[in-house]
Design a protein around this motif. Structure first.
Motif, mmCIF file in Angstrom:
data_model
loop_
_atom_site.group_PDB
_atom_site.id
_atom_site.type_symbol
_atom_site.label_atom_id
_atom_site.label_comp_id
_atom_site.label_asym_id
_atom_site.label_seq_id
_atom_site.Cartn_x
_atom_site.Cartn_y
_atom_site.Cartn_z
ATOM 1 N N ASP A 1 0.737 -1.167 0.166
ATOM 2 C CA ASP A 1 0.039 0.104 0.064
ATOM 3 C C ASP A 1 0.896 1.193 0.064
ATOM 4 N N TRP B 1 1.642 5.205 0.919
ATOM 5 C CA TRP B 1 1.052 6.203 1.836
ATOM 6 C C TRP B 1 1.981 7.494 1.360
ATOM 7 N N THR B 2 1.381 8.621 1.849
ATOM 8 C CA THR B 2 2.026 9.769 1.619
ATOM 9 C C THR B 2 1.667 10.711 2.804
ATOM 10 N N VAL B 3 2.393 11.452 3.494
ATOM 11 C CA VAL B 3 2.244 12.324 4.788
ATOM 12 C C VAL B 3 2.421 13.842 4.084
ATOM 13 N N ARG C 1 -2.473 13.887 8.930
ATOM 14 C CA ARG C 1 -2.468 12.403 9.180
ATOM 15 C C ARG C 1 -2.065 11.907 7.733
ATOM 16 N N PRO C 2 -1.539 10.687 7.773
ATOM 17 C CA PRO C 2 -1.179 10.190 6.542
ATOM 18 C C PRO C 2 -2.185 9.727 5.479
ATOM 19 N N GLU C 3 -2.036 9.692 4.389
ATOM 20 C CA GLU C 3 -3.126 9.276 3.428
ATOM 21 C C GLU C 3 -2.545 8.321 2.424
ATOM 22 N N ARG C 4 -3.453 7.151 2.443
ATOM 23 C CA ARG C 4 -3.104 6.089 1.376
ATOM 24 C C ARG C 4 -3.658 6.572 0.079
ATOM 25 N N GLU D 1 -3.588 0.989 -3.117
ATOM 26 C CA GLU D 1 -3.895 0.015 -2.438
ATOM 27 C C GLU D 1 -3.378 -1.126 -3.233
ATOM 28 N N GLY E 1 0.033 12.057 -5.564
ATOM 29 C CA GLY E 1 0.625 11.927 -4.386
ATOM 30 C C GLY E 1 2.124 11.921 -4.187
ATOM 31 N N LEU F 1 7.491 8.830 -0.340
ATOM 32 C CA LEU F 1 6.463 8.137 -0.167
ATOM 33 C C LEU F 1 6.645 7.113 1.051
#
Length: 233
Positions: free
Chosen positions: A151, A153-155, A167-170, A173, A210, A217
């Protein structure tokens, strides 16, 4: 003939002598019967070994290393193995011919030592995937290998004056890793690691969005996915 005499009722009788004892001779290996018996035992043993070897079935092929989806199959990627009768898997003396010739690609990842299922082979046109290179933090990249499913993710960076980091966001997936650049060199230089991902065409825009300002990431392996170094001695 006759041995010692004895008297009985005034008559002298003679006792017969005991027959001489004969010693049993040990059988010798030169005895023809023993040689024939040994030959029969050896022959049956060799026949049994040949039958047991024949039960192994036709030659099949397994992955010589971890192979990602989209990989163009070569002879160097495969190792022969006897695995019984498995018609659903790649077999024969010419694996590339059985796979459809040169240019056959994998439509699913394979682990090192895994038998190659025929269903894992296809053509490039069957893959609705795009190869996208993204910067990944060295910490998360150290867990990745070709074939890992992650998965992404980015912050996001916080706005000026905010005390709390967003908050981190996916971003995406369950995408597959195709290649990981040298983690050690990137980590030593203090920069992210370039990781190639196989992304469905419709998800490419999300991945690019992203990336933001080029910030690294985080790629988090999903449960049960391949992890770098897993199974190594």
């Amino acid at each position: 003939m006759f041995g010692r005499s004895s008297r009985q009722g005034g008559a002298e009788l003679e006792r017969p002598e005991s027959p001489p004892a004969h010693r049993l001779r040990r059988p010798r290996w030169t005895d023809a019967r023993l040689l024939v018996g040994a030959a029969l035992v050896l022959g049956s043993t060799l026949t049994g070994a040949a039958v047991a070897g024949g039960d192994a079935g036709p030659q099949h092929w397994e992955a010589a290393r971890d192979l990602p989806t989209g990989h163009v199959l070569t002879r160097a990627d495969l190792k022969p193995v006897s695995a019984g009768d498995r018609p659903a898997h790649l077999s024969g003396t010419d694996p590339l011919g059985a796979a459809g010739g040169k240019g056959a690609v994998l439509v699913q990842p394979l682990r090192s030592g895994e038998l190659v299922p025929r269903s894992a082979l296809g053509s490039p046109g069957e893959l609705d995937l795009r190869r996208v290179s993204v910067p990944v933090s060295a910490g998360s990249a150290s867990m990745l290998a070709p074939g890992s499913v992650v998965d992404l993710w980015t912050v996001p960076e916080g706005a000026a004056g905010q005390d709390e980091r967003p908050r981190p966001e996916r971003v995406l997936e369950s995408v597959e890793v195709a290649r990981v650049q040298s983690v050690a060199q990137s980590a030593a230089a203090g920069r992210p690691v370039d990781v190639d991902l196989l992304v469905p065409e419709k998800g490419v825009a999300e991945v690019l969005a992203g990336l933001g300002d080029g910030e690294a990431l985080a790629a988090v392996p999903v449960a049960g996915s391949l992890v770098a170094g897993e199974g190594e001695q």
